[in-house]
Design an enzyme around this catalytic site. Structure first.
Site, short mmCIF file in Angstrom:
data_model
loop_
_atom_site.label_atom_id
_atom_site.label_comp_id
_atom_site.label_asym_id
_atom_site.label_seq_id
_atom_site.Cartn_x
_atom_site.Cartn_y
_atom_site.Cartn_z
N TYR A 128 0.84 -1.20 0.00
CA TYR A 128 0.00 0.00 0.00
C TYR A 128 0.88 1.25 0.00
CZ TYR A 128 -3.84 -3.16 1.02
OH TYR A 128 -4.77 -4.16 0.94
N ASN A 149 -12.23 -0.42 -5.32
CA ASN A 149 -12.01 -0.72 -6.74
C ASN A 149 -13.21 -1.51 -7.29
OD1 ASN A 149 -11.03 -1.56 -9.27
ND2 ASN A 149 -9.78 -3.19 -8.37
N CYS A 155 -6.19 -5.23 -7.91
CA CYS A 155 -6.02 -4.87 -6.50
C CYS A 155 -5.58 -6.08 -5.67
CB CYS A 155 -7.29 -4.24 -5.94
SG CYS A 155 -8.77 -5.22 -6.17
N HIS A 156 -5.75 -7.29 -6.21
CA HIS A 156 -5.31 -8.48 -5.47
C HIS A 156 -3.78 -8.53 -5.36
CE1 HIS A 156 -5.49 -9.70 -9.76
NE2 HIS A 156 -4.46 -10.49 -9.47
N GLU A 191 -1.09 -16.59 -10.48
CA GLU A 191 -0.08 -15.77 -11.14
C GLU A 191 1.34 -16.17 -10.74
OE1 GLU A 191 -0.88 -11.59 -10.76
OE2 GLU A 191 -2.93 -11.79 -11.54
#
Length: 167
Positions: free
Chosen positions: A103, A127, A135-136, A162
């Site tokens: 963040y 979001n 945002c993940h 990912e």
């Protein structure tokens, strides 16, 4: 008196993280992507129009993403928020597939002071375009998997998909 109404188009798309609710403006831009149980997620309203037509490209790209064949979404998107939120959301678009940021890093990217980290977190939590606006990929400064509007289990699944090493 003339009232202008804007039609919201919507559809559902199956995915490995559950059914996705997509909405679009009449011009075709994706305006939201929600998951069941999402904090602040959308649900179809009576005056929305169910039509899969405007979502063919989004569905194609989401399918490719979940198959491991797509690393970056290239979709017309339109999400409106405060100028601050829009800056934060734009910064999310620059976080690459398979990488994470904190963040604080997002705050620095938009030129916000370190004290703005909570406000950055609030903007990320608001979001409206989960998955396609990643945002993940935002985690705590200590590497912890902090909140996710779609639920921590989904965040873990997306990051694992990912190839992000988890703590």
């Amino acid at each position: 008196m003339t009232t202008t109404t804007t039609t919201t188009y919507w559809t559902r798309v199956d995915s490995p993280v559950g059914p996705l609710l997509l909405t679009a403006a009449p011009t075709g831009e994706l305006t939201s992507l929600s998951v069941p149980g999402q904090k602040g997620g959308r649900t179809p309203a009576d005056d929305w129009r169910r039509d899969p037509g405007p979502f063919r490209e989004a569905e194609r790209q989401l399918t490719a993403y979940f198959a491991g064949d797509l690393k970056e979404f290239r979709l017309a998107m339109s999400a409106t928020g405060t100028p601050f939120r829009e800056k934060v959301w734009a910064a999310l678009d620059d976080v690459p597939y398979g990488k994470t940021v904190s963040y604080g890093e997002i705050a620095a990217r938009i030129g916000a002071p370190r004290a703005a980290v909570r406000a950055v977190g609030g903007a990320i939590g608001a979001n409206p375009l989960l998955i396609v606006r990643p945002c993940h990929r935002v985690i705590g400064a200590d590497g912890s998997l902090t909140g996710y509007a779609g639920g921590l289990e989904r965040k873990v699944r997306l990051l694992t998909h990912e190839g992000v090493p988890l703590p």
